[in-house]
Scaffold this motif. Structure first.
Motif, mmCIF file in Angstrom:
data_model
loop_
_atom_site.group_PDB
_atom_site.id
_atom_site.type_symbol
_atom_site.label_atom_id
_atom_site.label_comp_id
_atom_site.label_asym_id
_atom_site.label_seq_id
_atom_site.Cartn_x
_atom_site.Cartn_y
_atom_site.Cartn_z
ATOM 1 N N PHE A 15 35.065 39.741 43.174
ATOM 2 C CA PHE A 15 35.586 38.790 42.199
ATOM 3 C C PHE A 15 34.686 38.713 40.971
ATOM 4 N N GLU A 16 33.370 38.741 41.172
ATOM 5 C CA GLU A 16 32.448 38.661 40.039
ATOM 6 C C GLU A 16 32.634 39.844 39.088
ATOM 7 N N VAL A 19 36.260 38.862 37.235
ATOM 8 C CA VAL A 19 36.507 37.657 36.454
ATOM 9 C C VAL A 19 36.221 37.812 34.963
ATOM 10 N N THR A 20 35.347 38.711 34.577
ATOM 11 C CA THR A 20 35.000 38.866 33.158
ATOM 12 C C THR A 20 35.803 39.967 32.474
ATOM 13 N N PHE A 24 41.590 40.186 34.351
ATOM 14 C CA PHE A 24 41.605 38.791 34.799
ATOM 15 C C PHE A 24 42.206 37.902 33.720
ATOM 16 N N ALA A 45 33.631 31.487 33.442
ATOM 17 C CA ALA A 45 33.456 32.510 34.475
ATOM 18 C C ALA A 45 32.555 31.985 35.593
ATOM 19 N N TYR A 48 34.640 29.661 37.719
ATOM 20 C CA TYR A 48 35.560 30.409 38.584
ATOM 21 C C TYR A 48 34.809 31.080 39.735
ATOM 22 N N MET A 49 33.615 31.599 39.454
ATOM 23 C CA MET A 49 32.834 32.252 40.504
ATOM 24 C C MET A 49 32.410 31.245 41.567
ATOM 25 N N PHE A 52 35.553 30.477 43.607
ATOM 26 C CA PHE A 52 35.941 31.586 44.482
ATOM 27 C C PHE A 52 34.967 31.715 45.650
ATOM 28 N N LEU A 99 43.914 30.141 41.136
ATOM 29 C CA LEU A 99 42.887 31.162 40.977
ATOM 30 C C LEU A 99 43.128 32.311 41.957
ATOM 31 N N CYS A 103 44.210 36.523 41.584
ATOM 32 C CA CYS A 103 43.540 37.650 42.241
ATOM 33 C C CYS A 103 44.550 38.533 42.968
#
Length: 333
Positions: A15-16, A19-20, A24, A45, A48-49, A52, A99, A103
């Motif tokens: 995910f990391e 997300v950027t 995304f 970000a 969100y991280m 998640f 969120l 994904c």
């Protein structure tokens, strides 16, 4: 469907990386005025991280992976309770599901488990946001006047007799004047209390997720001069107890001399008792009312939602804006 191996093996890392990216951003469907896609900010970000990682940890704890978790599992996640109260309110619960939906959409998973969870609840089954209550300035002063009092000195056998009253007094003041959640107050650690005093007499409390609820975000909560005046004497007494080996541990407000953490139930009872002594309505006599009072005071003094987001440790600026929209009103006298 894209390969889910990396998302199952290390979902947070996957995910990391995602997300950027522009991919995304496209799932969010946020467009600039010229029609181009708007990338998420660094601050968003991070939020969100955090979210998640929170849900990924829960999924792993259920013995599931990102590809095997079901819509029913995700509904259970947003409907969790802690001490009889919902962990997530309806807005935050929906944001978690949204969120995850983004994904799964990116990965081409059909049907989309998170979308199915949203449709299954239609948000009607998510915990509802209860109307907020806040104390007026006059009521807040009555609350402070009713804080736990020191026992008469003639009744003391040792210098530390009655220390729990002084602990409770300092804790309730800190919660009211720094806007801390109950979980943040009972999990506050000694090293998180700043030593440097600002020109206005305030100090910074560095709130971290350590020993607190998993929704607590790291943030700085300034404690004004009035709060410092209540907190410092307790910290000095606590330090003397530690030095004389009558107390151990790292919590600022420990439950006992063994340094154990206080329970939310205990804090609720103590705050309710203060409300009762003050002659205030006890229907909402809890830490949330004190936090709402702090938030309302910040907004009344001209704080912007983004500033309030910072001092309250909220995940999103929209959450801070909600305080302005929440039905905050004075408790009846």
């Amino acid at each position: 469907m894209k390969n889910l191996t990396s998302w199952d093996a290390n979902p947070v890392q996957a995910f990391e990386k995602f997300v950027t990216t522009l991919d995304f951003a496209k799932t969010g469907r946020r467009l600039r005025a010229d029609g181009t896609v708007k990338l998420v900010s660094t601050e968003s970000a991070k939020t969100y991280m955090f979210m998640f990682a929170n849900v990924a940890t829960w999924i792993a704890g259920q013995g599931k992976t990102f590809s095997t978790v079901t819509p029913r599992d995700l509904v259970r996640f947003v409907q969790r309770v802690d001490g009889g109260k919902p962990v997530l309110n309806s807005k935050i619960g929906y944001r978690y599901l949204r969120l995850l939906e983004r994904c799964y959409e990116h990965l081409g998973v059909v049907p989309n488990p998170a979308k199915q969870a949203i449709l299954a609840t239609d948000r009607k089954d998510l915990p509802k946001d209860s109307p907020g209550r806040a104390l007026s300035p006059e009521q807040l002063q009555r609350f402070f006047d009713a804080l736990p009092a020191d026992p008469p000195r003639r009744r003391r056998v040792t210098a530390f007799d009655g220390w729990k009253r002084r602990r409770d007094r300092a804790m309730q003041v800190v919660m009211a004047l720094a806007g801390l959640r109950v979980s943040e107050a009972i999990g506050l650690l000694v090293h998180e209390v700043g030593n440097q005093v600002a020109l206005d007499g305030s100090i910074d409390l560095t709130i971290t997720p350590a020993e607190k609820h998993d929704t607590s975000h790291e943030h700085i909560a300034p404690l004004p001069r009035e709060g410092v005046a209540e907190l410092r004497p307790w910290l000095d007494e606590r330090a003397r107890m530690v030095n004389e080996k009558t107390m151990v541990g790292d919590f600022v407000f420990p439950a006992n001399v063994d340094g154990e953490k206080m329970t939310k139930k205990t804090v609720y009872k103590q705050i309710r008792a203060t409300f009762e002594r003050a002659g205030l309505d006890t229907a909402r006599a809890g830490g949330r009312t004190l936090r709402n009072t702090f938030a309302k005071g910040q907004l009344d003094n001209g704080a912007r939602p983004d500033e309030l987001k910072g001092v309250l440790g909220l995940a999103l600026e929209r959450s801070a804006a909600d305080y302005k929209l929440t039905r905050i009103k004075d408790d009846p006298k």
